[in-house]
Design a protein around this motif. Structure first.
Motif, PDB file in Angstrom:
ATOM      1  N   PRO A 114      -7.779   8.610 -13.973  1.00 56.68           N
ATOM      2  CA  PRO A 114      -8.612   8.613 -12.888  1.00 56.68           C
ATOM      3  C   PRO A 114      -8.178   9.673 -11.600  1.00 56.68           C
ATOM      4  CG  PRO A 114      -7.137   6.842 -12.686  1.00 56.68           C
ATOM      5  CD  PRO A 114      -6.994   7.392 -13.937  1.00 56.68           C
ATOM      6  N   SER A 115      -9.307  10.056 -10.957  1.00 60.89           N
ATOM      7  CA  SER A 115      -9.118  11.107  -9.831  1.00 60.89           C
ATOM      8  C   SER A 115      -8.447  10.259  -8.774  1.00 60.89           C
ATOM      9  CB  SER A 115     -10.385  11.670  -9.407  1.00 60.89           C
ATOM     10  OG  SER A 115     -11.184  10.570  -8.841  1.00 60.89           O
ATOM     11  N   GLN A 116      -7.774  11.013  -7.941  1.00 60.61           N
ATOM     12  CA  GLN A 116      -7.299  10.522  -6.619  1.00 60.61           C
ATOM     13  C   GLN A 116      -8.501   9.837  -5.714  1.00 60.61           C
ATOM     14  OE1 GLN A 116      -3.803  10.689  -6.188  1.00 60.61           O
ATOM     15  NE2 GLN A 116      -4.468   9.113  -4.607  1.00 60.61           N
ATOM     16  N   ASN A 117      -9.708  10.607  -5.736  1.00 54.89           N
ATOM     17  CA  ASN A 117     -10.787  10.221  -4.962  1.00 54.89           C
ATOM     18  C   ASN A 117     -11.190   8.490  -5.386  1.00 54.89           C
ATOM     19  OD1 ASN A 117     -13.299   9.888  -3.424  1.00 54.89           O
ATOM     20  ND2 ASN A 117     -14.272  10.045  -5.324  1.00 54.89           N
ATOM     21  N   ALA A 118     -11.099   8.343  -6.700  1.00 53.49           N
ATOM     22  CA  ALA A 118     -11.220   6.917  -7.193  1.00 53.49           C
ATOM     23  C   ALA A 118     -10.150   5.891  -6.907  1.00 53.49           C
ATOM     24  CB  ALA A 118     -11.488   7.001  -8.761  1.00 53.49           C
ATOM     25  N   CYS A 119      -9.154   6.446  -7.053  1.00 47.97           N
ATOM     26  CA  CYS A 119      -7.824   5.576  -6.590  1.00 47.97           C
ATOM     27  C   CYS A 119      -7.890   5.184  -5.290  1.00 47.97           C
ATOM     28  CB  CYS A 119      -6.633   6.267  -7.179  1.00 47.97           C
ATOM     29  SG  CYS A 119      -6.310   6.430  -8.907  1.00 47.97           S
ATOM     30  N   ASN A 120      -8.344   5.991  -4.330  1.00 46.86           N
ATOM     31  CA  ASN A 120      -8.422   6.011  -2.754  1.00 46.86           C
ATOM     32  C   ASN A 120      -9.389   5.283  -2.491  1.00 46.86           C
ATOM     33  OD1 ASN A 120      -5.940   7.117  -2.875  1.00 46.86           O
ATOM     34  ND2 ASN A 120      -6.627   8.989  -1.941  1.00 46.86           N
ATOM     35  N   GLN A 121     -10.430   4.487  -3.146  1.00 47.02           N
ATOM     36  CA  GLN A 121     -11.576   3.897  -2.689  1.00 47.02           C
ATOM     37  C   GLN A 121     -11.306   2.673  -1.846  1.00 47.02           C
ATOM     38  OE1 GLN A 121     -15.171   4.821  -3.049  1.00 47.02           O
ATOM     39  NE2 GLN A 121     -13.839   6.478  -3.503  1.00 47.02           N
ATOM     40  N   GLU A 122     -12.104   2.653  -0.469  1.00 44.61           N
ATOM     41  CA  GLU A 122     -11.902   1.585   0.312  1.00 44.61           C
ATOM     42  C   GLU A 122     -12.052   0.077  -0.385  1.00 44.61           C
ATOM     43  OE1 GLU A 122     -14.655   2.347   3.085  1.00 44.61           O
ATOM     44  OE2 GLU A 122     -13.672   4.070   3.786  1.00 44.61           O
ATOM     45  N   GLY A 123     -11.472  -0.914   0.205  1.00 45.90           N
ATOM     46  CA  GLY A 123     -11.696  -2.296   0.043  1.00 45.90           C
ATOM     47  C   GLY A 123     -11.034  -2.837  -1.503  1.00 45.90           C
ATOM     48  N   THR A 124     -11.425  -3.889  -1.884  1.00 46.20           N
ATOM     49  CA  THR A 124     -10.742  -4.622  -3.103  1.00 46.20           C
ATOM     50  C   THR A 124     -10.504  -3.308  -4.182  1.00 46.20           C
ATOM     51  OG1 THR A 124     -11.634  -6.458  -2.396  1.00 46.20           O
ATOM     52  CG2 THR A 124     -10.924  -6.335  -4.583  1.00 46.20           C
ATOM     53  N   ALA A 125      -9.301  -3.635  -4.866  1.00 43.06           N
ATOM     54  CA  ALA A 125      -8.912  -2.576  -5.982  1.00 43.06           C
ATOM     55  C   ALA A 125      -8.276  -3.404  -6.939  1.00 43.06           C
ATOM     56  CB  ALA A 125      -8.057  -1.342  -5.405  1.00 43.06           C
ATOM     57  N   VAL A 126      -8.396  -2.683  -8.107  1.00 44.83           N
ATOM     58  CA  VAL A 126      -7.521  -3.513  -9.355  1.00 44.83           C
ATOM     59  C   VAL A 126      -6.387  -2.444  -9.447  1.00 44.83           C
ATOM     60  CG1 VAL A 126      -8.568  -1.701 -11.147  1.00 44.83           C
ATOM     61  CG2 VAL A 126      -7.741  -4.007 -11.704  1.00 44.83           C
ATOM     62  N   GLY A 127      -6.195  -1.500  -8.769  1.00 47.56           N
ATOM     63  CA  GLY A 127      -4.730  -0.891  -8.680  1.00 47.56           C
ATOM     64  C   GLY A 127      -4.666   0.428  -9.435  1.00 47.56           C
ATOM     65  N   LEU A 128      -5.826   1.103  -9.533  1.00 47.23           N
ATOM     66  CA  LEU A 128      -5.655   2.405 -10.411  1.00 47.23           C
ATOM     67  C   LEU A 128      -4.674   3.549  -9.750  1.00 47.23           C
ATOM     68  CD1 LEU A 128      -9.477   2.913 -11.365  1.00 47.23           C
ATOM     69  CD2 LEU A 128      -7.853   1.934 -12.559  1.00 47.23           C
ATOM     70  N   THR A 129      -4.212   4.197 -10.770  1.00 52.21           N
ATOM     71  CA  THR A 129      -3.316   5.364 -10.288  1.00 52.21           C
ATOM     72  C   THR A 129      -3.507   6.423 -11.010  1.00 52.21           C
ATOM     73  OG1 THR A 129      -1.028   6.176  -9.883  1.00 52.21           O
ATOM     74  CG2 THR A 129      -1.449   4.279 -11.554  1.00 52.21           C
ATOM     75  N   ASN A 147      -4.188  -8.158 -19.651  1.00 48.79           N
ATOM     76  CA  ASN A 147      -3.498  -7.159 -19.330  1.00 48.79           C
ATOM     77  C   ASN A 147      -4.065  -5.965 -18.923  1.00 48.79           C
ATOM     78  OD1 ASN A 147      -1.221  -8.990 -20.076  1.00 48.79           O
ATOM     79  ND2 ASN A 147      -1.451  -8.505 -22.171  1.00 48.79           N
ATOM     80  N   PHE A 148      -3.457  -5.425 -17.757  1.00 51.38           N
ATOM     81  CA  PHE A 148      -4.207  -3.927 -17.419  1.00 51.38           C
ATOM     82  C   PHE A 148      -2.945  -2.913 -17.371  1.00 51.38           C
ATOM     83  CE2 PHE A 148      -6.078  -1.519 -14.038  1.00 51.38           C
ATOM     84  CZ  PHE A 148      -7.524  -1.417 -14.688  1.00 51.38           C
ATOM     85  N   PRO A 149      -3.370  -1.731 -17.597  1.00 52.73           N
ATOM     86  CA  PRO A 149      -2.729  -0.554 -17.749  1.00 52.73           C
ATOM     87  C   PRO A 149      -1.680  -0.359 -16.378  1.00 52.73           C
ATOM     88  CG  PRO A 149      -4.327  -0.150 -18.782  1.00 52.73           C
ATOM     89  CD  PRO A 149      -4.639  -1.335 -18.081  1.00 52.73           C
ATOM     90  N   ALA A 150      -0.607  -0.068 -16.313  1.00 48.67           N
ATOM     91  CA  ALA A 150       0.462   0.478 -15.078  1.00 48.67           C
ATOM     92  C   ALA A 150       1.117   1.554 -15.647  1.00 48.67           C
ATOM     93  CB  ALA A 150       1.174  -0.698 -14.993  1.00 48.67           C
ATOM     94  N   PRO A 151       1.604   2.351 -14.774  1.00 47.76           N
ATOM     95  CA  PRO A 151       2.465   3.507 -15.170  1.00 47.76           C
ATOM     96  C   PRO A 151       3.637   3.328 -16.122  1.00 47.76           C
ATOM     97  CG  PRO A 151       2.061   3.667 -13.048  1.00 47.76           C
ATOM     98  CD  PRO A 151       1.394   2.248 -13.210  1.00 47.76           C
ATOM     99  N   LYS A 152       3.719   4.303 -16.798  1.00 50.85           N
ATOM    100  CA  LYS A 152       5.003   4.365 -18.053  1.00 50.85           C
ATOM    101  C   LYS A 152       4.812   3.267 -18.972  1.00 50.85           C
ATOM    102  CE  LYS A 152       8.523   5.795 -14.091  1.00 50.85           C
ATOM    103  NZ  LYS A 152       9.467   5.674 -13.528  1.00 50.85           N
ATOM    104  N   GLY A 153       3.460   3.154 -19.133  1.00 46.53           N
ATOM    105  CA  GLY A 153       3.319   2.281 -20.612  1.00 46.53           C
ATOM    106  C   GLY A 153       3.337   0.758 -20.352  1.00 46.53           C
ATOM    107  N   LYS A 154       3.546   0.323 -18.944  1.00 47.21           N
ATOM    108  CA  LYS A 154       3.677  -1.152 -18.621  1.00 47.21           C
ATOM    109  C   LYS A 154       2.358  -1.551 -18.369  1.00 47.21           C
ATOM    110  CE  LYS A 154       8.282  -0.633 -16.659  1.00 47.21           C
ATOM    111  NZ  LYS A 154       9.300  -0.838 -15.694  1.00 47.21           N
ATOM    112  N   THR A 155       2.141  -3.030 -18.381  1.00 46.04           N
ATOM    113  CA  THR A 155       1.036  -3.648 -18.043  1.00 46.04           C
ATOM    114  C   THR A 155       1.244  -4.776 -17.133  1.00 46.04           C
ATOM    115  OG1 THR A 155       1.326  -5.177 -19.814  1.00 46.04           O
ATOM    116  CG2 THR A 155       0.016  -3.228 -20.332  1.00 46.04           C
TER     117      THR A 155
END
Length: 370
Positions: free
Chosen positions: A98-113, A208-216
Protein backbone atom coordinates in the motif's frame (compact mmCIF):
# COMPACT_ATOMS: atom_id res chain seq x y z
CA UNK A 1 -39.24 11.46 1.67
CA UNK A 2 -40.37 12.28 -1.86
CA UNK A 3 -37.22 13.12 -3.72
CA UNK A 4 -36.42 15.44 -6.59
CA UNK A 5 -36.35 14.44 -10.21
CA UNK A 6 -32.63 15.18 -10.48
CA UNK A 7 -29.79 14.24 -8.17
CA UNK A 8 -26.09 14.77 -8.60
CA UNK A 9 -23.83 11.93 -9.51
CA UNK A 10 -20.80 11.46 -7.35
CA UNK A 11 -17.70 11.72 -9.44
CA UNK A 12 -14.83 13.17 -7.50
CA UNK A 13 -15.09 16.43 -9.45
CA UNK A 14 -18.80 16.94 -8.84
CA UNK A 15 -20.03 15.01 -11.87
CA UNK A 16 -23.14 15.50 -13.95
CA UNK A 17 -26.81 15.29 -13.07
CA UNK A 18 -28.54 11.92 -13.46
CA UNK A 19 -32.28 11.57 -13.92
CA UNK A 20 -34.03 9.80 -11.04
CA UNK A 21 -37.61 8.60 -10.68
CA UNK A 22 -40.31 11.19 -10.08
CA UNK A 23 -41.99 8.83 -7.61
CA UNK A 24 -40.32 7.05 -4.69
CA UNK A 25 -38.46 3.93 -5.72
CA UNK A 26 -40.19 0.91 -4.24
CA UNK A 27 -43.65 2.42 -3.94
CA UNK A 28 -45.52 5.61 -3.15
CA UNK A 29 -45.87 4.81 0.57
CA UNK A 30 -42.09 4.83 0.98
CA UNK A 31 -42.10 8.55 0.27
CA UNK A 32 -43.48 9.19 3.75
CA UNK A 33 -41.23 10.81 6.33
CA UNK A 34 -43.13 9.01 9.09
CA UNK A 35 -43.63 5.37 10.03
CA UNK A 36 -45.15 3.15 7.36
CA UNK A 37 -46.28 -0.21 8.74
CA UNK A 38 -48.78 -2.91 7.73
CA UNK A 39 -52.18 -3.26 9.34
CA UNK A 40 -53.42 -6.41 11.00
CA UNK A 41 -50.16 -7.17 12.81
CA UNK A 42 -48.43 -5.64 15.79
CA UNK A 43 -46.51 -2.45 15.16
CA UNK A 44 -42.74 -2.55 14.72
CA UNK A 45 -40.76 -2.03 17.93
CA UNK A 46 -39.63 1.50 18.67
CA UNK A 47 -36.18 2.70 17.72
CA UNK A 48 -34.27 5.94 18.12
CA UNK A 49 -33.12 5.72 14.51
CA UNK A 50 -34.32 8.64 12.40
CA UNK A 51 -34.74 6.37 9.39
CA UNK A 52 -35.06 2.62 8.90
CA UNK A 53 -36.23 -0.20 6.62
CA UNK A 54 -37.19 -3.80 7.41
CA UNK A 55 -37.46 -6.06 4.36
CA UNK A 56 -37.63 -9.68 3.21
CA UNK A 57 -34.53 -10.44 1.16
CA UNK A 58 -36.02 -13.25 -0.95
CA UNK A 59 -39.16 -11.42 -2.07
CA UNK A 60 -37.85 -7.86 -1.73
CA UNK A 61 -40.99 -6.92 0.18
CA UNK A 62 -40.55 -3.96 2.51
CA UNK A 63 -42.33 -4.88 5.73
CA UNK A 64 -41.99 -1.54 7.50
CA UNK A 65 -40.15 1.72 7.04
CA UNK A 66 -39.60 5.16 8.46
CA UNK A 67 -38.30 7.95 6.22
CA UNK A 68 -37.02 5.24 3.89
CA UNK A 69 -35.72 7.68 1.27
CA UNK A 70 -34.43 10.34 3.65
CA UNK A 71 -30.92 11.47 2.68
CA UNK A 72 -28.38 11.08 5.51
CA UNK A 73 -24.64 10.74 5.94
CA UNK A 74 -23.91 6.99 5.59
CA UNK A 75 -20.58 6.80 7.46
CA UNK A 76 -18.94 3.39 7.03
CA UNK A 77 -22.08 1.66 5.79
CA UNK A 78 -21.02 3.13 2.44
CA UNK A 79 -18.26 0.50 2.40
CA UNK A 80 -20.96 -1.96 1.33
CA UNK A 81 -21.11 -0.12 -2.00
CA UNK A 82 -17.31 -0.03 -2.20
CA UNK A 83 -17.12 -3.80 -1.74
CA UNK A 84 -19.99 -4.59 -4.08
CA UNK A 85 -18.43 -2.42 -6.79
CA UNK A 86 -14.84 -3.62 -6.51
CA UNK A 87 -15.12 -7.34 -5.68
CA UNK A 88 -16.00 -8.29 -9.28
CA UNK A 89 -13.27 -6.03 -10.71
CA UNK A 90 -10.22 -7.05 -8.66
CA UNK A 91 -8.25 -10.29 -8.51
CA UNK A 92 -8.49 -11.29 -4.86
CA UNK A 93 -5.13 -13.12 -5.08
CA UNK A 94 -3.22 -10.08 -6.33
CA UNK A 95 -0.62 -8.86 -3.86
CA UNK A 96 0.16 -5.19 -3.27
CA UNK A 97 2.22 -2.92 -1.09
CA UNK A 98 0.00 0.00 0.00
CA UNK A 99 0.95 3.62 -0.55
CA UNK A 100 1.73 5.96 2.31
CA UNK A 101 -1.39 7.88 1.36
CA UNK A 102 -3.57 4.80 1.89
CA UNK A 103 -1.87 4.00 5.20
CA UNK A 104 -2.40 7.57 6.44
CA UNK A 105 -6.16 7.72 5.91
CA UNK A 106 -8.16 9.37 8.69
CA UNK A 107 -10.40 7.48 11.06
CA UNK A 108 -10.77 3.79 11.71
CA UNK A 109 -8.00 1.63 10.27
CA UNK A 110 -7.09 -2.03 10.01
CA UNK A 111 -3.41 -1.10 10.34
CA UNK A 112 -1.88 -1.12 6.85
CA UNK A 113 1.80 -0.27 6.52
CA UNK A 114 4.06 0.15 3.48
CA UNK A 115 6.40 -2.31 5.21
CA UNK A 116 4.07 -5.24 4.52
CA UNK A 117 2.38 -6.76 1.48
CA UNK A 118 -1.28 -7.72 1.33
CA UNK A 119 -3.54 -9.66 -0.97
CA UNK A 120 -6.66 -7.95 -2.30
CA UNK A 121 -8.55 -10.56 -0.27
CA UNK A 122 -6.83 -9.24 2.87
CA UNK A 123 -7.86 -5.69 1.96
CA UNK A 124 -11.51 -6.66 1.60
CA UNK A 125 -11.39 -8.33 5.02
CA UNK A 126 -9.87 -5.18 6.47
CA UNK A 127 -12.57 -3.13 4.77
CA UNK A 128 -15.64 -5.12 5.83
CA UNK A 129 -14.50 -6.61 9.14
CA UNK A 130 -12.39 -3.84 10.69
CA UNK A 131 -13.94 -1.00 8.69
CA UNK A 132 -10.50 0.11 7.60
CA UNK A 133 -10.45 3.47 5.86
CA UNK A 134 -6.86 2.61 4.95
CA UNK A 135 -8.09 -0.58 3.26
CA UNK A 136 -10.75 1.41 1.38
CA UNK A 137 -8.17 3.77 -0.10
CA UNK A 138 -5.76 0.93 -0.89
CA UNK A 139 -8.51 -0.87 -2.81
CA UNK A 140 -9.37 2.32 -4.70
CA UNK A 141 -5.72 2.71 -5.67
CA UNK A 142 -5.51 -0.91 -6.82
CA UNK A 143 -8.61 -0.26 -8.93
CA UNK A 144 -6.89 2.54 -10.82
CA UNK A 145 -7.30 5.52 -8.55
CA UNK A 146 -9.82 7.45 -6.50
CA UNK A 147 -11.58 9.26 -9.36
CA UNK A 148 -12.13 6.04 -11.32
CA UNK A 149 -13.38 4.20 -8.24
CA UNK A 150 -15.84 6.92 -7.25
CA UNK A 151 -17.21 7.03 -10.79
CA UNK A 152 -17.70 3.26 -10.76
CA UNK A 153 -19.29 3.25 -7.30
CA UNK A 154 -21.83 5.83 -8.36
CA UNK A 155 -22.52 3.96 -11.58
CA UNK A 156 -23.17 0.84 -9.51
CA UNK A 157 -25.56 2.78 -7.27
CA UNK A 158 -27.49 3.92 -10.35
CA UNK A 159 -27.59 0.33 -11.66
CA UNK A 160 -29.09 -0.79 -8.35
CA UNK A 161 -31.58 2.09 -8.54
CA UNK A 162 -30.10 3.42 -5.32
CA UNK A 163 -30.81 7.01 -6.38
CA UNK A 164 -30.47 8.47 -2.87
CA UNK A 165 -26.82 7.43 -2.75
CA UNK A 166 -24.03 9.79 -3.75
CA UNK A 167 -20.57 8.45 -2.93
CA UNK A 168 -17.71 10.90 -2.49
CA UNK A 169 -15.27 8.68 -0.57
CA UNK A 170 -14.64 4.91 -0.70
CA UNK A 171 -14.55 4.75 3.09
CA UNK A 172 -17.70 6.65 4.02
CA UNK A 173 -15.75 9.42 5.73
CA UNK A 174 -18.02 12.47 5.75
CA UNK A 175 -17.66 14.73 2.73
CA UNK A 176 -19.97 17.46 1.42
CA UNK A 177 -22.47 16.04 -1.06
CA UNK A 178 -22.22 12.45 0.15
CA UNK A 179 -25.48 10.75 1.10
CA UNK A 180 -27.46 7.55 1.21
CA UNK A 181 -30.77 6.32 2.62
CA UNK A 182 -32.08 3.37 4.61
CA UNK A 183 -33.80 2.13 1.46
CA UNK A 184 -30.59 2.27 -0.56
CA UNK A 185 -28.55 0.55 2.14
CA UNK A 186 -31.06 -2.32 2.09
CA UNK A 187 -30.85 -2.47 -1.73
CA UNK A 188 -27.05 -2.56 -1.67
CA UNK A 189 -26.94 -5.20 1.08
CA UNK A 190 -29.46 -7.37 -0.77
CA UNK A 191 -27.32 -7.25 -3.90
CA UNK A 192 -24.19 -7.94 -1.87
CA UNK A 193 -25.67 -11.05 -0.27
CA UNK A 194 -25.95 -12.57 -3.75
CA UNK A 195 -22.16 -12.27 -4.14
CA UNK A 196 -20.30 -15.19 -2.58
CA UNK A 197 -17.18 -13.23 -1.62
CA UNK A 198 -19.19 -10.30 -0.22
CA UNK A 199 -21.17 -12.75 1.93
CA UNK A 200 -17.93 -14.37 3.09
CA UNK A 201 -16.33 -11.11 4.17
CA UNK A 202 -19.34 -9.84 6.12
CA UNK A 203 -19.88 -13.14 7.95
CA UNK A 204 -16.27 -13.74 9.01
CA UNK A 205 -15.88 -13.13 12.74
CA UNK A 206 -12.09 -13.22 13.06
CA UNK A 207 -9.21 -13.55 10.62
CA UNK A 208 -5.44 -13.45 10.61
CA UNK A 209 -4.13 -10.23 9.07
CA UNK A 210 -0.59 -9.63 7.73
CA UNK A 211 1.95 -7.62 9.69
CA UNK A 212 5.57 -6.70 8.90
CA UNK A 213 8.31 -9.36 8.82
CA UNK A 214 5.92 -12.16 7.91
CA UNK A 215 3.96 -11.94 11.15
CA UNK A 216 0.18 -11.78 11.55
CA UNK A 217 -2.34 -10.52 14.04
CA UNK A 218 -6.01 -11.31 14.41
CA UNK A 219 -8.74 -8.88 13.44
CA UNK A 220 -12.33 -9.04 14.65
CA UNK A 221 -15.56 -8.12 12.88
CA UNK A 222 -17.11 -4.91 14.25
CA UNK A 223 -20.66 -6.22 13.78
CA UNK A 224 -21.59 -7.20 17.34
CA UNK A 225 -24.71 -9.07 16.20
CA UNK A 226 -22.53 -11.79 14.65
CA UNK A 227 -21.97 -12.97 18.22
CA UNK A 228 -25.33 -12.01 19.70
CA UNK A 229 -28.13 -12.63 17.21
CA UNK A 230 -29.22 -16.08 16.13
CA UNK A 231 -28.85 -16.55 12.39
CA UNK A 232 -26.97 -13.30 11.83
CA UNK A 233 -25.18 -13.21 8.48
CA UNK A 234 -23.65 -9.78 9.04
CA UNK A 235 -23.19 -6.76 6.78
CA UNK A 236 -21.89 -3.38 8.05
CA UNK A 237 -22.14 -0.75 10.76
CA UNK A 238 -20.85 2.81 10.73
CA UNK A 239 -20.48 5.92 12.83
CA UNK A 240 -19.24 9.48 12.69
CA UNK A 241 -20.08 12.26 15.12
CA UNK A 242 -22.10 13.99 12.39
CA UNK A 243 -23.73 10.95 10.77
CA UNK A 244 -24.31 9.28 14.16
CA UNK A 245 -24.89 5.53 14.14
CA UNK A 246 -25.84 3.65 10.99
CA UNK A 247 -26.18 -0.05 10.30
CA UNK A 248 -27.39 -2.52 7.70
CA UNK A 249 -27.55 -6.20 8.52
CA UNK A 250 -29.17 -9.46 7.51
CA UNK A 251 -30.08 -12.65 9.33
CA UNK A 252 -31.52 -16.00 8.25
CA UNK A 253 -33.97 -18.13 10.22
CA UNK A 254 -36.13 -20.99 9.00
CA UNK A 255 -34.86 -20.57 5.46
CA UNK A 256 -35.85 -16.91 5.25
CA UNK A 257 -33.65 -13.82 5.38
CA UNK A 258 -34.54 -10.41 6.80
CA UNK A 259 -32.54 -7.23 6.20
CA UNK A 260 -32.69 -4.22 8.51
CA UNK A 261 -31.10 -0.86 7.80
CA UNK A 262 -31.04 2.13 10.13
CA UNK A 263 -29.59 5.63 9.83
CA UNK A 264 -28.86 8.46 12.23
CA UNK A 265 -29.18 6.66 15.55
CA UNK A 266 -28.02 8.65 18.56
CA UNK A 267 -27.00 5.79 20.81
CA UNK A 268 -26.45 2.05 21.22
CA UNK A 269 -28.56 0.44 18.52
CA UNK A 270 -27.72 -3.28 18.59
CA UNK A 271 -30.65 -4.41 20.73
CA UNK A 272 -33.08 -2.27 18.73
CA UNK A 273 -31.87 -3.78 15.47
CA UNK A 274 -32.33 -7.26 16.91
CA UNK A 275 -35.90 -6.44 17.89
CA UNK A 276 -36.65 -5.07 14.43
CA UNK A 277 -35.32 -8.29 12.94
CA UNK A 278 -37.42 -10.38 15.34
CA UNK A 279 -40.45 -8.37 14.25
CA UNK A 280 -39.60 -8.88 10.58
CA UNK A 281 -39.39 -12.65 10.98
CA UNK A 282 -42.67 -12.69 12.92
CA UNK A 283 -44.73 -10.79 10.31
CA UNK A 284 -43.23 -11.88 6.98
CA UNK A 285 -45.91 -13.62 4.95
CA UNK A 286 -48.64 -12.46 7.32
CA UNK A 287 -49.16 -8.85 6.26
CA UNK A 288 -49.27 -6.84 3.07
CA UNK A 289 -45.93 -5.19 2.28
CA UNK A 290 -45.64 -1.41 2.39
CA UNK A 291 -43.18 -1.30 -0.51
CA UNK A 292 -40.66 -3.23 -2.55
CA UNK A 293 -36.88 -3.48 -2.84
CA UNK A 294 -36.54 -3.13 -6.60
CA UNK A 295 -34.26 -5.30 -8.71
CA UNK A 296 -31.11 -3.88 -10.34
CA UNK A 297 -31.41 -2.53 -13.85
CA UNK A 298 -30.34 -4.91 -16.63
CA UNK A 299 -26.71 -4.52 -17.65
CA UNK A 300 -26.29 -1.65 -20.08
CA UNK A 301 -29.70 -0.12 -19.45
CA UNK A 302 -29.52 3.52 -18.31
CA UNK A 303 -31.68 4.81 -15.50
CA UNK A 304 -34.91 6.19 -16.92
CA UNK A 305 -36.01 9.72 -16.01
CA UNK A 306 -39.33 8.39 -14.77
CA UNK A 307 -38.69 4.78 -13.85
CA UNK A 308 -41.85 3.02 -12.71
CA UNK A 309 -41.12 1.45 -9.35
CA UNK A 310 -44.26 -0.41 -8.39
CA UNK A 311 -46.68 -0.61 -11.30
CA UNK A 312 -49.41 1.80 -12.29
CA UNK A 313 -49.00 5.25 -13.77
CA UNK A 314 -46.05 7.45 -12.87
CA UNK A 315 -47.11 10.70 -11.23
CA UNK A 316 -45.11 13.84 -10.58
CA UNK A 317 -44.63 14.62 -6.91
CA UNK A 318 -43.33 17.55 -4.94
CA UNK A 319 -39.91 16.98 -3.35
CA UNK A 320 -39.88 16.99 0.44
CA UNK A 321 -37.54 19.34 2.25
CA UNK A 322 -34.33 17.64 3.34
CA UNK A 323 -33.05 18.02 6.89
CA UNK A 324 -29.80 20.01 7.00
CA UNK A 325 -27.64 17.03 7.87
CA UNK A 326 -25.37 16.58 4.89
CA UNK A 327 -23.01 19.23 3.55
CA UNK A 328 -22.96 21.40 6.67
CA UNK A 329 -22.35 18.39 8.90
CA UNK A 330 -19.51 17.13 6.75
CA UNK A 331 -17.82 20.54 6.69
CA UNK A 332 -17.80 20.64 10.49
CA UNK A 333 -16.24 17.19 10.86
CA UNK A 334 -13.29 17.72 13.20
CA UNK A 335 -13.31 14.69 15.50
CA UNK A 336 -10.17 12.84 16.47
CA UNK A 337 -9.65 9.21 15.58
CA UNK A 338 -10.66 6.93 18.43
CA UNK A 339 -10.42 3.47 16.88
CA UNK A 340 -7.69 1.68 14.99
CA UNK A 341 -8.92 -1.78 14.12
CA UNK A 342 -10.01 -4.46 16.53
CA UNK A 343 -7.41 -7.04 17.36
CA UNK A 344 -7.98 -10.31 19.21
CA UNK A 345 -5.05 -11.71 21.15
CA UNK A 346 -5.37 -14.81 23.30
CA UNK A 347 -9.17 -14.63 23.01
CA UNK A 348 -9.39 -11.06 24.35
CA UNK A 349 -10.45 -7.98 22.39
CA UNK A 350 -7.80 -5.29 22.20
CA UNK A 351 -8.41 -2.02 20.36
CA UNK A 352 -5.52 -0.15 18.81
CA UNK A 353 -2.86 -2.78 19.46
CA UNK A 354 -1.52 -2.28 15.94
CA UNK A 355 -0.07 1.06 16.96
CA UNK A 356 1.39 -0.24 20.20
CA UNK A 357 2.96 -3.44 18.93
CA UNK A 358 4.14 -2.52 15.48
CA UNK A 359 4.39 1.24 15.69
CA UNK A 360 3.30 1.52 12.12
CA UNK A 361 0.64 4.15 12.45
CA UNK A 362 0.86 7.74 13.59
CA UNK A 363 -2.13 9.34 15.24
CA UNK A 364 -4.44 10.92 12.68
CA UNK A 365 -7.46 13.08 12.74
CA UNK A 366 -10.75 11.77 11.45
CA UNK A 367 -14.37 11.06 12.26
CA UNK A 368 -15.28 7.62 10.97
CA UNK A 369 -15.91 4.96 13.54
CA UNK A 370 -16.80 1.33 13.02
Amino acid sequence: MLFAALIASASLTGGTAHAAPATPVGGEALGSRGLVAPQGVRKPPKTKATSYVVADVETGQVLAAKDAHGHYLPASTLKTLTALTLIPKLDKNRRIRPSQNACNQEGTAVGLTPKATYSVDDLFKGLMMSSGNDAAMALAEVNGGLAKTMSEMNAEARRLQAYDTVAKTPSGLDKPGQSSSAYDLALIARAGLANRDFARYISTRTANFPAPKGKTYQISNHNKLLWRYQGMIGVKNGWTSKALGSFVGAATRGGHTIVVSIMRHEGYFWEEVGKLMDWGFSVRGKAAPVGQLVDPLPEGQPAAPQQQASGGPVTQVTPARQPPLLDAAARKQTDHTKTVGSVVIGGGLLVGVVWLVYGIRRRRRGGSGA
